[in-house]
Design a protein around this motif. Structure first.
Motif, PDB file in Angstrom:
ATOM      1  N   UNK A  31      -9.142  54.456  67.288  1.00 30.84           N
ATOM      2  CA  UNK A  31      -8.704  55.480  66.341  1.00 30.84           C
ATOM      3  C   UNK A  31      -8.366  56.810  66.955  1.00 30.84           C
ATOM      4  N   UNK A 170     -11.037  19.060  91.711  1.00 31.33           N
ATOM      5  CA  UNK A 170     -11.683  17.771  91.915  1.00 31.33           C
ATOM      6  C   UNK A 170     -10.651  16.642  91.835  1.00 31.33           C
ATOM      7  N   UNK A 171      -9.767  16.730  90.832  1.00 33.17           N
ATOM      8  CA  UNK A 171      -8.751  15.690  90.655  1.00 33.17           C
ATOM      9  C   UNK A 171      -7.814  15.651  91.860  1.00 33.17           C
ATOM     10  N   UNK A 175      -7.110  12.607  94.527  1.00 34.55           N
ATOM     11  CA  UNK A 175      -5.798  11.963  94.617  1.00 34.55           C
ATOM     12  C   UNK A 175      -5.135  12.118  95.985  1.00 34.55           C
ATOM     13  N   UNK A 287      -2.176  50.017  65.731  1.00 33.07           N
ATOM     14  CA  UNK A 287      -3.261  50.912  65.332  1.00 33.07           C
ATOM     15  C   UNK A 287      -2.800  52.369  65.255  1.00 33.07           C
ATOM     16  N   UNK A 497      -8.834  42.641  64.616  1.00 34.72           N
ATOM     17  CA  UNK A 497      -8.954  41.599  63.584  1.00 34.72           C
ATOM     18  C   UNK A 497      -7.648  40.832  63.413  1.00 34.72           C
ATOM     19  N   UNK A 501      -8.459  38.426  58.307  1.00 37.70           N
ATOM     20  CA  UNK A 501      -9.795  39.023  58.234  1.00 37.70           C
ATOM     21  C   UNK A 501      -9.767  40.405  57.581  1.00 37.70           C
ATOM     22  N   UNK A 502      -8.563  40.897  57.385  1.00 41.14           N
ATOM     23  CA  UNK A 502      -8.457  42.247  56.854  1.00 41.14           C
ATOM     24  C   UNK A 502      -8.599  42.213  55.332  1.00 41.14           C
ATOM     25  N   UNK A 503      -9.414  43.119  54.823  1.00 39.69           N
ATOM     26  CA  UNK A 503      -9.635  43.169  53.386  1.00 39.69           C
ATOM     27  C   UNK A 503      -8.745  44.264  52.800  1.00 39.69           C
ATOM     28  N   UNK A 507      -7.984  43.433  46.896  1.00 37.95           N
ATOM     29  CA  UNK A 507      -8.574  42.120  47.082  1.00 37.95           C
ATOM     30  C   UNK A 507      -9.826  41.945  46.222  1.00 37.95           C
ATOM     31  N   UNK A 524      -3.412  20.970  45.774  1.00 42.30           N
ATOM     32  CA  UNK A 524      -3.415  19.517  45.632  1.00 42.30           C
ATOM     33  C   UNK A 524      -2.073  18.910  46.018  1.00 42.30           C
TER      34      UNK A 524
ATOM     35  N   UNK B   6      -9.711  47.708  56.941  1.00 45.19           N
ATOM     36  CA  UNK B   6     -11.094  47.370  56.652  1.00 45.19           C
ATOM     37  C   UNK B   6     -11.317  45.902  57.004  1.00 45.19           C
ATOM     38  N   UNK B   7     -12.287  45.676  57.835  1.00 43.31           N
ATOM     39  CA  UNK B   7     -12.588  44.307  58.252  1.00 43.31           C
ATOM     40  C   UNK B   7     -13.941  43.935  57.681  1.00 43.31           C
ATOM     41  N   UNK B   8     -14.064  42.692  57.273  1.00 42.85           N
ATOM     42  CA  UNK B   8     -15.354  42.245  56.736  1.00 42.85           C
ATOM     43  C   UNK B   8     -16.430  42.354  57.811  1.00 42.85           C
ATOM     44  N   UNK B 172      -6.574   9.587  87.610  1.00 41.72           N
ATOM     45  CA  UNK B 172      -6.144  10.708  88.455  1.00 41.72           C
ATOM     46  C   UNK B 172      -6.308  12.034  87.736  1.00 41.72           C
ATOM     47  N   UNK B 173      -6.271  12.014  86.412  1.00 50.56           N
ATOM     48  CA  UNK B 173      -6.577  13.239  85.662  1.00 50.56           C
ATOM     49  C   UNK B 173      -8.050  13.586  85.793  1.00 50.56           C
ATOM     50  N   UNK B 219     -15.407  12.261  96.673  1.00 49.57           N
ATOM     51  CA  UNK B 219     -15.019  13.553  96.114  1.00 49.57           C
ATOM     52  C   UNK B 219     -16.179  14.117  95.303  1.00 49.57           C
TER      53      UNK B 219
END
Lengths: 526, 529
Positions: A31, A170-171, A175, A287, A497, A501-503, A507, A524, B6-8, B172-173, B219
């Motif tokens: 802010x 490792x792979x 190989x 912001x 957010x 998530x914003x109110x 709302x 449905x 405003x965020x919850x 091989x993966x 390995x």
């Protein structure tokens, strides 16, 4: 429009390089009232990615007015293809060769110009470690939603005068046929032990190695020359002189990032690294940060207004005030900064556009190639090859970046490496060759400098330019340091957010009952 | 303030989630009630399909609902035409696919899918194989998907080579994949059997697999999947069934086998001759199980002194006659030439020798690595157990210290492999006595069927526990059994064998009372305790 610009800000950021942009986003996020300026018409400064036309503009600026861009010098651009396409024999045939494969396109300079928008050429190509600070920051701040990445598909090195894939996961180790079964065990053992060390164990294990090199350590551990090459040059990205502890830490960083996103530890930003500063700028704007490009500043000084010390900036005969000024190294008035420049830390860079990958593979590769020094005076050289899938160039081309610490000048430092992997002859593009043809090249040096502000000016924070390192770690670190100075005790880029998530205020009041049922019914149908 | 985001808070978020959860629960309970009511009423209709489908979409693992759906689908298939049914089956497949997205390890969703495909006409197997590919891309170790893949492949019958290559790709993966190794082993014997040589796998492929799995094992030695596949490969050799010995006395006739065989096998491949007369009789497995390595032959012929007894064994034209010798009056024993060596082909032996070399190099670098030492030891055993016996024993002793949690396993290996060394010698003598002739104390009693002809069995001064007692049933001709100075702590599980003498001295954990009870039950046995 200029008249609309407010004049009082808590933070003014000048320059849209990565460090400046992160600071701007971080301040705006908590802010602070932020104004973000740049003297140029594009975002990113020296961190930018240019299309081919933008790049030509950049080159022209440097060659005609070097004072505009003091960080860049020794710039040489070369073409290896004709200006116009000689479309005589190609036409008529259906673009296919006898064996049914699509014929290699013959490129001309004019083709580059007409497809200029398909290029995104990085001024500062870098990779993100999958578990490095930038990736973690992008995730924790939720800025990652503005960016897209591709996994680097392979790590190569130059060994016994040829390109070799480096078995790093490792792979890969499983190989590869390049190392014997016993070497596999030795390599895996070395790698797993390095990953396993915590700081304390590291101090313990390496207490006798503080003044020795990593190479000495690996030799002592019984690794074969083969394996030492992989670990020292390719995984740690070092040279023979690399101190032991540094080598171990570099290896650990590499290994810790394995297995998160792809088969290598690295990510490459889609459309180039120049996207990253813009992601942070976007958050800053979301912001409430105010943006203004094409806006250089002329003077900076301190004044006291209402018993409060402020920074006063003159820009296009307008006076702007702020508590804190964040300044990109290239953006400040020359008399304000005293650059601490030492020639030894300069960077040699090169960009090549080629007509094929340096080593063919099933799918389009995205390659990190680490060259050990070719001779004793040289430094290790990093090569990044990116293809059309990254949005860097049109189909059929690859963009290849070379980075090393400067010894003589960019061309002298890097040409020997380029000649190892490219055909620089400028010959027929269609002719069969085991190396890709270089179509265009650009060499330049960049200063890697930090600077301090002239004595007597307070509230000004200077951001360094891009460094020669492979990753963005230094930039992230510096941005956080500056932010802490400006906003002590505040959280650095808390999670932004997601929209859901914003109110919103309305709302809270629900609609009439039937609306809820209406929604269910809609659900449905889906 | 305008424009402020405003965020919850987490508390609000929690409360909201909880509320949502409660809502869901209410809906769920309501739906379940309705489903069960309808079922009670026998309403097998579209509505029931719809409700069960909705509930399953969020809870794929309620198998009752899948069962209800199958009932309805079966009913529908009797009345609806092909086109209608095809649509219904498609919907069912879509539903399972949707459920599998929610839970890729849902047993009942996979099962429902399998059911639909076997029920409907003209199933699209190719699509199913692609589905497997997709799910194995998400999770290459999901054994449900591998299982389903085997089902699809059994129906679709794609080229096995493609399936084999698919396992290569997946390994091989990420080679930590039991399912992929397992599937590979199945493909391997299907694709490349050595028909001419009678071996399960052709030489060049056997070699290639050994190389591949060694690469994986070195390995990451801590990954057990590779070791298991290696062990399987080492055991993938030509298997021969051998009649190892037989014993004929006036009391009992027994035949001992190199591996477990069935009644059927013996009936069709064995002939017993007394004085060149074929003897008819009945076969009883010694342990009572269907397959056994020691069979009792019940016949009505009298066994007298100086008889000529022989047994003919063989499959098809390859018949072998094993003659007997008189060991005691009226006691005849026939012994075969025995061996425990795995029958590898020469190229595979060469590969094993090469791998042994690599192991030895590694061992020089890290002498304390359990897996390297164990593999080295297995190679030594597989290449030439006789030649390397001493080294093998030293290694196993070292392994007991290095890997103390599996010390018992190594002790059992010592017992087994030492007995395998002793057995051929015992088979060359005319003694009716079995006595451990090596210094290591045995902890288990493998190959006891080979000693079924013995009358005196001395197992004293070993490290045997009560867990070996059931094995003693193999000692069908034993008269004197010495188990003194062992670690027997109970007689529970002692088999029903006709001993004259049983020595149980110095088993310090054995309860006196228990022995008394045992004595009481076995009145004709002399028991020393």
């Amino acid at each position: 429009m200029d008249d609309d610009l407010p004049t009082d800000f808590q933070v003014i950021v000048v320059g849209t390089g990565l460090v400046e942009s992160i600071v701007a986003a971080a301040c705006s996020r908590i802010r602070k009232n932020v104004l973000h300026l740049d003297s140029r018409d594009h975002y990113g400064g020296l961190w930018a990615s240019h299309n081919f036309e933008g790049l030509q503009k950049f080159i022209k600026e440097i060659t005609t007015d070097p004072s505009r861009q003091l960080q860049v010098y020794n710039l040489i651009e070369k073409w290896y293809i004709p200006k116009e396409s000689q479309e005589v024999k190609q036409e008529g045939e259906d673009g296919k060769t006898e064996d049914g494969k699509e014929a290699k396109k013959v490129w001309s300079q004019a083709d580059f110009a007409s497809e200029y928008r398909k290029f995104n050429i990085d001024m500062t190509p870098k990779l993100l470690f999958a578990r490095g600070p930038l990736v973690e920051l992008l995730i924790s701040s939720n800025i990652a939603r503005y960016a897209e990445f591709r996994c680097v598909t392979r790590v190569l090195t130059w060994m016994s005068d040829k390109l070799m894939p480096v078995p790093c996961s490792r792979a890969d180790v499983f190989a590869t046929e390049a190392v014997s079964i016993v070497e596999k065990r030795m390599l895996m053992k070395m790698l797993t032990s390095i990953v396993g060390y915590n700081e304390e164990e590291m101090d313990n294990e390496f207490k006798d190695w503080t003044d020795k090199t990593f190479q000495e350590y690996l030799t002592h551990k019984g690794l074969t020359p083969n394996l030492i090459h992989y670990v020292l040059y390719a995984i740690a990205g070092g040279t023979n002189a690399m101190p032991c502890l540094e080598g171990v830490r570099e290896c650990k960083k590499f290994l810790m990032s394995l297995g998160r996103y792809g088969n290598t530890p690295f990510l490459w930003p889609m459309y180039g690294s120049g996207e990253l500063p813009q992601c942070f700028c976007r958050l800053c704007a979301v912001f409430g940060g105010v943006y203004c490009l094409n806006r250089p500043i002329d003077t900076v000084e301190n004044k006291t207004v209402d018993d409060k010390k402020v920074v006063v900036i003159e820009s296009k005969s307008k006076t702007l005030t702020c508590d804190h000024l964040v300044l990109g190294i290239n953006e400040g008035p020359k008399d304000l900064l005293s650059q601490e420049h030492s020639d030894s830390s300069d960077i040699s860079r090169a960009v090549f556009i080629t007509n094929g990958t340096i080593m063919s593979s099933e799918k389009e590769p995205l390659t990190l190639l680490r060259f050990p020094p070719l001779n004793e005076d040289n430094n290790a050289t990093t090569v990044l090859e990116v293809g059309p899938a990254t949005g860097s160039c049109p189909k059929g081309l690859f963009v290849v970046y070379f980075i090393t610490n400067k010894v003589v000048d960019a061309e002298t430092d890097l040409m020997p490496y380029a000649q190892k992997i490219f055909d620089m002859s400028g010959g027929e593009q269609t002719e069969a060759s085991d190396k890709p043809k270089c179509l265009w090249s650009l060499f330049y040096n960049v200063k890697d400098t930090s600077a301090t502000v002239r004595d007597g000016v307070e509230g000004v924070h200077v951001c360094a330019g891009p460094d020669a390192g492979l990753d963005f770690d230094r930039a992230v670190h510096q941005a956080e340091e500056i932010f802490k100075k400006i906003c002590p005790g505040e959280e650095f880029l808390p999670r932004a957010p997601d929209p859901e998530e914003i109110v919103f205020e309305d709302d809270v009041t629900h609609g009439p009952e039937f609306q809820g049922e209406q929604e269910d019914a809609d659900g449905d149908k889906e | 303030m305008h424009g402020r985001i405003k965020v919850r808070t987490t508390e609000e978020e929690k409360a909201r989630k909880e509320k949502e959860r409660q809502e869901k629960l209410k809906v769920f309970k309501h739906a379940m009630q309705k489903i069960l009511y309808k079922r009670k009423q026998g309403e097998q209709d579209d509505e029931q399909l719809e409700i069960t489908g909705k509930v399953l979409s969020s809870n794929p693992d309620i198998y009752t609902l899948w069962n209800i759906r199958r009932e309805i689908l079966i009913l529908f298939s009797k009345t609806k035409n092909e086109e209608e049914m095809s649509k219904i089956y498609d919907t069912e497949l879509n539903l399972t696919e949707y459920c599998l997205k929610i839970n890729p390890k849902s047993y009942c969703s996979w099962h429902q899918r399998e059911w639909v495909l076997t029920s409907r006409p003209n199933p699209d197997w190719k699509k199913e194989l692609e589905l497997c590919n997709t799910y194995l891309k998400y999770d290459e170790r999901n054994f449900h998907t591998w299982d389903y893949r085997r089902f699809v492949v059994s129906q679709f019958k794609p080229p096995l080579q493609e399936e084999f290559d698919f396992t290569t790709e997946k390994l091989y993966d990420n080679f930590s994949n039991y399912s992929a190794w397992h599937y590979r082993s199945k493909m391997l014997v299907e694709l490349y059997p050595d028909v001419k040589g009678g071996r399960p796998i052709q030489d060049n492929h056997h070699k290639h697999e050994l190389k591949m799995v060694q690469s994986a094992a070195f390995t990451d030695p801590d990954d057990t999947s590779a070791w298991f596949y290696q062990r399987w490969l080492l055991g993938a050799v030509k298997v021969t069934i051998q009649l190892v010995s037989y014993t004929v006395t006036p009391l009992k006739t027994t035949l001992a086998w190199s591996r477990k065989v069935s009644n059927n096998y013996i009936n069709s491949n064995v002939n017993i001759y007394f004085n060149n007369q074929l003897v008819e009789g009945k076969w009883i497995p010694c342990t009572g199980l269907e397959y056994d390595d020691l069979w009792i032959f019940e016949h009505n012929q009298e066994v007298s002194d100086n008889m000529d007894i022989k047994v003919e064994h063989g499959v098809g034209d390859e018949k072998q006659i094993i003659n007997s010798e008189k060991y005691q009056p009226c006691t005849y024993v026939g012994k075969n030439k025995i061996f425990f060596k795995n029958q590898y082909s020469q190229p595979v032996i060469e590969e094993l020798n090469e791998q042994l070399d690599s192991c030895r190099q590694l061992l020089a670098l890290e002498p304390d690595n359990k897996w390297t030492l164990l593999t080295t030891t297995f190679f030594l055993y597989c290449i030439d157990a006789n030649l390397y016996h001493k080294e093998i024993m030293v290694n196993l002793e070292t392994l007991k210290d290095l890997d103390s949690q599996r010390a018992g396993y190594y002790s059992d290996l010592i017992s087994k492999w030492s007995i395998e060394q002793q057995l051929p010698q015992d088979y060359n003598s005319n003694s009716l006595e079995y006595k451990i002739s090596f210094s290591q104390k045995i902890t288990s009693l493998p190959h006891l069927n080979y000693y079924s002809y013995c009358q005196v069995v001395d197992l004293s001064n070993q490290a045997l526990t009560s867990r070996i007692l059931p094995t003693l049933t193999k000692l069908q001709h034993c008269k004197v059994l010495n188990l003194s100075s062992n670690k027997i702590n109970t007689l529970d599980g002692f088999p029903d064998i006709d001993l004259e003498e049983l020595h149980l001295e110095d088993n310090i954990e054995l309860d006196k009372m228990e022995v008394e009870v045992f004595k009481h039950k076995h009145k004709f046995m002399k028991i020393y305790f």
